[in-house]
Design a protein around this motif. Structure first.
Motif, PDB file in Angstrom:
ATOM      1  N   MET A 126     -19.931  15.092 -13.421  1.00  0.00           N
ATOM      2  CA  MET A 126     -20.065  14.470 -12.102  1.00  0.00           C
ATOM      3  C   MET A 126     -20.645  13.055 -12.186  1.00  0.00           C
ATOM      4  O   MET A 126     -20.422  12.238 -11.294  1.00  0.00           O
ATOM      5  CB  MET A 126     -20.935  15.345 -11.188  1.00  0.00           C
ATOM      6  N   GLN A 127     -21.381  12.770 -13.262  1.00  0.00           N
ATOM      7  CA  GLN A 127     -21.969  11.430 -13.430  1.00  0.00           C
ATOM      8  C   GLN A 127     -20.920  10.390 -13.837  1.00  0.00           C
ATOM      9  O   GLN A 127     -21.126   9.194 -13.698  1.00  0.00           O
ATOM     10  CB  GLN A 127     -23.079  11.458 -14.497  1.00  0.00           C
ATOM     11  N   GLN A 128     -19.779  10.867 -14.356  1.00  0.00           N
ATOM     12  CA  GLN A 128     -18.737   9.935 -14.817  1.00  0.00           C
ATOM     13  C   GLN A 128     -17.954   9.374 -13.631  1.00  0.00           C
ATOM     14  O   GLN A 128     -18.096   9.833 -12.500  1.00  0.00           O
ATOM     15  CB  GLN A 128     -17.797  10.664 -15.781  1.00  0.00           C
ATOM     16  N   LEU A 129     -17.100   8.387 -13.913  1.00  0.00           N
ATOM     17  CA  LEU A 129     -16.281   7.785 -12.860  1.00  0.00           C
ATOM     18  C   LEU A 129     -15.194   8.767 -12.395  1.00  0.00           C
ATOM     19  O   LEU A 129     -14.764   9.646 -13.159  1.00  0.00           O
ATOM     20  CB  LEU A 129     -15.628   6.505 -13.376  1.00  0.00           C
ATOM     21  N   THR A 130     -14.757   8.596 -11.159  1.00  0.00           N
ATOM     22  CA  THR A 130     -13.795   9.520 -10.549  1.00  0.00           C
ATOM     23  C   THR A 130     -12.440   9.470 -11.255  1.00  0.00           C
ATOM     24  O   THR A 130     -11.905   8.394 -11.533  1.00  0.00           O
ATOM     25  CB  THR A 130     -13.595   9.157  -9.060  1.00  0.00           C
ATOM     26  N   GLU A 131     -11.903  10.683 -11.552  1.00  0.00           N
ATOM     27  CA  GLU A 131     -10.566  10.799 -12.135  1.00  0.00           C
ATOM     28  C   GLU A 131      -9.907  12.063 -11.585  1.00  0.00           C
ATOM     29  O   GLU A 131     -10.352  13.165 -11.846  1.00  0.00           O
ATOM     30  CB  GLU A 131     -10.647  10.866 -13.666  1.00  0.00           C
ATOM     31  N   PHE A 132      -8.847  11.889 -10.802  1.00  0.00           N
ATOM     32  CA  PHE A 132      -8.141  13.002 -10.154  1.00  0.00           C
ATOM     33  C   PHE A 132      -6.725  13.074 -10.706  1.00  0.00           C
ATOM     34  O   PHE A 132      -5.992  12.082 -10.693  1.00  0.00           O
ATOM     35  CB  PHE A 132      -8.122  12.780  -8.634  1.00  0.00           C
ATOM     36  N   GLN A 133      -6.314  14.266 -11.200  1.00  0.00           N
ATOM     37  CA  GLN A 133      -4.966  14.448 -11.748  1.00  0.00           C
ATOM     38  C   GLN A 133      -4.002  14.853 -10.635  1.00  0.00           C
ATOM     39  O   GLN A 133      -4.279  15.802  -9.896  1.00  0.00           O
ATOM     40  CB  GLN A 133      -4.976  15.554 -12.807  1.00  0.00           C
ATOM     41  N   VAL A 134      -2.887  14.158 -10.526  1.00  0.00           N
ATOM     42  CA  VAL A 134      -1.886  14.469  -9.495  1.00  0.00           C
ATOM     43  C   VAL A 134      -0.897  15.492 -10.048  1.00  0.00           C
ATOM     44  O   VAL A 134      -0.146  15.198 -10.982  1.00  0.00           O
ATOM     45  CB  VAL A 134      -1.152  13.189  -9.037  1.00  0.00           C
ATOM     46  N   ASP A 135      -0.910  16.709  -9.470  1.00  0.00           N
ATOM     47  CA  ASP A 135      -0.025  17.794  -9.926  1.00  0.00           C
ATOM     48  C   ASP A 135       1.096  18.095  -8.940  1.00  0.00           C
ATOM     49  O   ASP A 135       2.157  18.568  -9.321  1.00  0.00           O
ATOM     50  CB  ASP A 135      -0.829  19.083 -10.144  1.00  0.00           C
ATOM     51  N   GLU A 136       0.831  17.897  -7.664  1.00  0.00           N
ATOM     52  CA  GLU A 136       1.817  18.204  -6.616  1.00  0.00           C
ATOM     53  C   GLU A 136       1.830  17.062  -5.598  1.00  0.00           C
ATOM     54  O   GLU A 136       0.796  16.434  -5.349  1.00  0.00           O
ATOM     55  CB  GLU A 136       1.445  19.505  -5.878  1.00  0.00           C
ATOM     56  N   ILE A 137       2.997  16.811  -4.996  1.00  0.00           N
ATOM     57  CA  ILE A 137       3.120  15.766  -3.966  1.00  0.00           C
ATOM     58  C   ILE A 137       3.880  16.361  -2.782  1.00  0.00           C
ATOM     59  O   ILE A 137       4.932  16.985  -2.966  1.00  0.00           O
ATOM     60  CB  ILE A 137       3.869  14.524  -4.510  1.00  0.00           C
ATOM     61  N   TYR A 138       3.331  16.219  -1.583  1.00  0.00           N
ATOM     62  CA  TYR A 138       3.973  16.762  -0.385  1.00  0.00           C
ATOM     63  C   TYR A 138       4.056  15.682   0.694  1.00  0.00           C
ATOM     64  O   TYR A 138       3.295  14.715   0.686  1.00  0.00           O
ATOM     65  CB  TYR A 138       3.165  17.922   0.236  1.00  0.00           C
ATOM     66  N   SER A 139       4.931  15.913   1.670  1.00  0.00           N
ATOM     67  CA  SER A 139       4.944  15.133   2.915  1.00  0.00           C
ATOM     68  C   SER A 139       4.664  16.113   4.042  1.00  0.00           C
ATOM     69  O   SER A 139       5.436  17.069   4.234  1.00  0.00           O
ATOM     70  CB  SER A 139       6.301  14.463   3.130  1.00  0.00           C
ATOM     71  N   VAL A 140       3.569  15.921   4.743  1.00  0.00           N
ATOM     72  CA  VAL A 140       3.160  16.848   5.800  1.00  0.00           C
ATOM     73  C   VAL A 140       3.301  16.152   7.152  1.00  0.00           C
ATOM     74  O   VAL A 140       2.776  15.041   7.334  1.00  0.00           O
ATOM     75  CB  VAL A 140       1.693  17.323   5.582  1.00  0.00           C
ATOM     76  N   PRO A 141       4.017  16.776   8.117  1.00  0.00           N
ATOM     77  CA  PRO A 141       4.166  16.141   9.437  1.00  0.00           C
ATOM     78  C   PRO A 141       2.815  15.848  10.078  1.00  0.00           C
ATOM     79  O   PRO A 141       1.879  16.652   9.985  1.00  0.00           O
ATOM     80  CB  PRO A 141       4.923  17.211  10.245  1.00  0.00           C
ATOM     81  N   ASP A 142       2.698  14.683  10.704  1.00  0.00           N
ATOM     82  CA  ASP A 142       1.483  14.225  11.396  1.00  0.00           C
ATOM     83  C   ASP A 142       0.310  13.919  10.468  1.00  0.00           C
ATOM     84  O   ASP A 142      -0.768  13.557  10.931  1.00  0.00           O
ATOM     85  CB  ASP A 142       1.019  15.236  12.464  1.00  0.00           C
ATOM     86  N   GLY A 189     -14.119  19.299 -11.649  1.00  0.00           N
ATOM     87  CA  GLY A 189     -13.678  20.648 -11.982  1.00  0.00           C
ATOM     88  C   GLY A 189     -13.055  21.392 -10.819  1.00  0.00           C
ATOM     89  O   GLY A 189     -12.487  22.466 -11.002  1.00  0.00           O
ATOM     90  N   GLN A 190     -13.132  20.834  -9.609  1.00  0.00           N
ATOM     91  CA  GLN A 190     -12.590  21.522  -8.434  1.00  0.00           C
ATOM     92  C   GLN A 190     -11.165  21.060  -8.137  1.00  0.00           C
ATOM     93  O   GLN A 190     -10.835  19.897  -8.320  1.00  0.00           O
ATOM     94  CB  GLN A 190     -13.492  21.275  -7.209  1.00  0.00           C
ATOM     95  N   ALA A 191     -10.337  22.000  -7.656  1.00  0.00           N
ATOM     96  CA  ALA A 191      -8.958  21.681  -7.273  1.00  0.00           C
ATOM     97  C   ALA A 191      -8.905  21.479  -5.769  1.00  0.00           C
ATOM     98  O   ALA A 191      -9.619  22.152  -5.023  1.00  0.00           O
ATOM     99  CB  ALA A 191      -8.029  22.812  -7.689  1.00  0.00           C
ATOM    100  N   ALA A 192      -8.075  20.558  -5.315  1.00  0.00           N
ATOM    101  CA  ALA A 192      -8.002  20.262  -3.876  1.00  0.00           C
ATOM    102  C   ALA A 192      -6.728  19.498  -3.566  1.00  0.00           C
ATOM    103  O   ALA A 192      -5.986  19.090  -4.469  1.00  0.00           O
ATOM    104  CB  ALA A 192      -9.219  19.434  -3.451  1.00  0.00           C
ATOM    105  N   THR A 193      -6.475  19.316  -2.243  1.00  0.00           N
ATOM    106  CA  THR A 193      -5.395  18.442  -1.807  1.00  0.00           C
ATOM    107  C   THR A 193      -6.022  17.271  -1.042  1.00  0.00           C
ATOM    108  O   THR A 193      -6.970  17.453  -0.282  1.00  0.00           O
ATOM    109  CB  THR A 193      -4.404  19.177  -0.882  1.00  0.00           C
ATOM    110  N   LEU A 194      -5.501  16.063  -1.284  1.00  0.00           N
ATOM    111  CA  LEU A 194      -6.026  14.850  -0.653  1.00  0.00           C
ATOM    112  C   LEU A 194      -4.937  14.220   0.214  1.00  0.00           C
ATOM    113  O   LEU A 194      -3.807  14.037  -0.237  1.00  0.00           O
ATOM    114  CB  LEU A 194      -6.465  13.823  -1.715  1.00  0.00           C
ATOM    115  N   ALA A 195      -5.296  13.912   1.451  1.00  0.00           N
ATOM    116  CA  ALA A 195      -4.351  13.232   2.348  1.00  0.00           C
ATOM    117  C   ALA A 195      -4.461  11.721   2.137  1.00  0.00           C
ATOM    118  O   ALA A 195      -5.563  11.167   2.136  1.00  0.00           O
ATOM    119  CB  ALA A 195      -4.675  13.597   3.792  1.00  0.00           C
ATOM    120  N   LEU A 196      -3.302  11.078   1.945  1.00  0.00           N
ATOM    121  CA  LEU A 196      -3.284   9.636   1.653  1.00  0.00           C
ATOM    122  C   LEU A 196      -2.696   8.819   2.799  1.00  0.00           C
ATOM    123  O   LEU A 196      -2.363   7.638   2.618  1.00  0.00           O
ATOM    124  CB  LEU A 196      -2.495   9.366   0.368  1.00  0.00           C
TER     125      LEU A 196
END
Length: 611
Positions: free
Chosen positions: A408-424, A475-482
């Protein structure tokens, strides 16, 4: 200890017929020499038999470790207020070490000696432990009690093993990821359906219908994509699933511990999807499902080999025991034991047949890499399903809080595994946060693009297990809205990192590999599909250092070149490559800068394109 004179066993010097009788069992006269030899043999046999009949728990555990989430306590009877405060602080530390879970061994000295407590002292100690847990916001669950009778004390003394688990707060539940492997039609999706929905299967696959993502999966009954299912446990160790809670959000709110199952495909034609699930989603454990009536068939060996190559601890579930006789189930278990004991595996199989075995298996599984628990169960009758739930409830995390804090002390690094388009909502990416902390509204850069550049973006909202989350930790998995970020600019295998990181990308890299299998020889010019974390791309072998070609079982340092676009890799990352029957594993040892047609002196700030 059992007094041998009372149990009817023969004490030294006293035969059952009397030493001086001179007669054997058949009443015939025997010589003194043969009588003595036979007497010794008989005493030895009877002594061994008595030892077998009087098994007692070992008098020692390993000495208590300063770090970790296991605490030994001889007794906790009526502590003073000052002592109670000290004990509560100690419990808080152990919970922190176990990321919200701790195990207390009551009746055990710090050096591991199993002393045991009387009924009254044990009752008082458990009462004190309950008060301590309430003070720090936790609950206790008695896992098991065992009698200690290795001394000659007539009073029954017991030791107790107690699980202490924090009540969930602010979504900080313990999350373990379990990849589900196994041959096609072995019952993987059905087992997950039964565990997560809380209803037994009807024998025709009803339980798995909620897990499928595509129409063709429902029609064929075969998983072709990666799906995620959740099973929760509350602070008291009770199962939280869709039978009690209607939504994933309710499960998250009620759970202190969450098991996220990654349901992978069993069919050989979907092998690349299965490998991507294992390399990209960083599972903590793997569950290999084997059908009792077919045994080790199809992709079972291949999946077992993949999990071992990636060093993912594996446990085995023998399903469909309701379809076959006890003899067939035992034959399948023996077949598994033979495979696990082979020189390539070097595992110690441990068949789980009662709740005590399940508790022992869960604790030894994470402490020793060679232990492989085996469960035999049915998704239709529910036989032994509770043993698997006990195991999953107690299963501790592989990493401790210190390792988590360092990431957690290191710089942010998020691996992109899935890509979606969500309405709204717009563009949404799913994946795992490898390091650092990610918050809503954070500004990151994503890449590399086909030209090797990184693009700026802003994280809108975050969801974990389908419920809103403000902060994402390493270490946690999640989805991020961009938001309105152009989806066509994204692809699987990209990373979202902190702009301060100055990420390194490469078109060529070197790796120390071992060739697991190849039909002919592996040489310069060979093309293979390379899997490194969430990166999956075809690469050409540029050269083999010190060798012209490789054969099965040989090692070498090999230089690979990606054929399409540059990728972001980390030194030391595990690597797996395949092409047809060709398979190999290794790790990245060196990253080479992009090809010369890119300006290598380009400043990182110029690489960041305003989107």
């Amino acid at each position: 200890m059992v007094d041998l004179s009372e149990s009817g066993a023969v004490s030294p010097g006293h035969g059952r017929h009397g030493q001086g009788s001179g007669f054997g069992n058949n009443g015939k006269k025997t010589s003194k020499k043969s009588r003595t030899r036979r007497g010794k043999r008989g005493r030895r046999r009877r002594s061994k038999k008595n030892n077998r009949n009087n098994k007692t728990p070992p008098p020692y555990f390993p000495p208590e470790a300063e770090e970790g989430n296991i605490e030994y306590k001889l007794k906790l009877v009526n502590p003073t207020q000052y002592r109670f405060e000290h004990l509560a602080t100690q419990l808080k530390w152990r919970l922190q070490e176990g990321r919200g879970e701790a195990v207390y061994q009551i009746g055990v000295e710090d050096n591991g000696l199993l002393v045991g407590l009387t009924e009254a002292d044990m009752k008082a100690s458990l009462k004190t432990l309950k008060r301590m847990a309430e003070k720090v916001g936790a609950d206790i669950t008695l896992l098991r009690e065992r009698e200690v009778d290795y001394d000659l004390d007539r009073n029954t003394r017991k030791i107790a093993e107690v699980l202490v688990r924090k009540v969930p707060d602010d979504q900080q539940f313990l999350d373990l990821r379990v990849a589900v492997l196994g041959n096609v039609d072995s019952g993987k999706s059905t087992l997950l359906g039964v565990l997560t929905q809380g209803e037994l299967d009807n024998g025709r696959g009803r339980a798995r219908l909620n897990l499928f993502r595509h129409l063709h999966e429902i029609q064929t009954g075969r998983t072709s994509s990666i799906s995620f299912e959740i099973l929760g446990f509350n602070s008291k160790g009770e199962v939280v699933n869709y039978s009690e809670s209607r939504t994933a959000e309710e499960i998250c709110e009620s759970s202190s511990k969450m098991i996220t199952f990654i349901d992978l495909a069993g069919h050989h034609k979907y092998l690349k999807t299965t490998i991507f699930g294992l390399t990209s989603y960083c599972p903590d454990f793997a569950m290999l499902v084997v059908s009792a009536n077919t045994g080790i068939a199809g992709t079972t060996r291949e999946h077992l080999g993949l999990a071992m190559a990636l060093k993912v601890p594996i446990f085995i579930v023998v399903s469909k025991v309701d379809l076959c006789s006890r003899g067939t189930v035992e034959r399948t278990v023996r077949q598994l034991e033979r495979v696990l004991k082979q020189p390539g595996c070097n595992k110690v199989p441990m068949v789980v047949s009662n709740p005590d075995d399940a508790v022992t298996a869960a604790q030894q599984f994470t402490q020793s890499a060679c232990i492989t628990p085996i469960f035999t169960l049915s998704s239709v009758t529910g036989e032994s399903l509770d043993l698997l739930k006990v195991f999953l409830n107690i299963l501790p995390p592989l990493s401790n809080s210190k390792e988590q804090e360092e990431l957690m002390q290191q710089l942010t690094e998020f691996q992109v595994d899935e890509i979606y388009s969500v309405p709204d909502v717009g563009t949404v990416v799913g994946g795992t946060l490898y390091s650092g902390v990610c918050r809503e509204g954070e500004r990151l850069v994503v890449g590399p693009t086909d030209e090797g550049r990184f693009l700026r973006l802003k994280v809108g909202s975050i969801q974990r297990n389908r419920s809103a989350c403000r902060v994402l930790r390493a270490g946690q998995a999640a989805t991020l809205a961009l938001g309105n970020f152009d989806r066509s600019l994204l692809r699987k295998g990209m990373v979202m990192v902190s702009p301060k990181m100055n990420p390194t990308i490469c078109c060529q890299f070197e790796a120390a590999i071992v060739l697991l299998f190849h039909a002919k020889t592996f040489r310069r010019g060979s093309q293979v599909t390379v899997h490194v974390g969430n990166v999956r791309q075809t690469a050409t072998v540029e050269c083999l250092h010190g060798k012209d070609e490789l054969r099965t079982g040989e090692r070498a340092v090999v230089r690979f070149r990606f054929i399409k676009h540059p990728e972001y890799l980390r030194l030391g990352a595990k690597l797996l490559f395949r092409e047809g029957v060709t398979k190999g594993i290794g790790h990245v040892t060196r990253l080479l800068p992009p090809s010369q047609n890119h300006d290598q002196n380009q400043n990182h700030d110029q690489n960041l394109q305003e989107h």
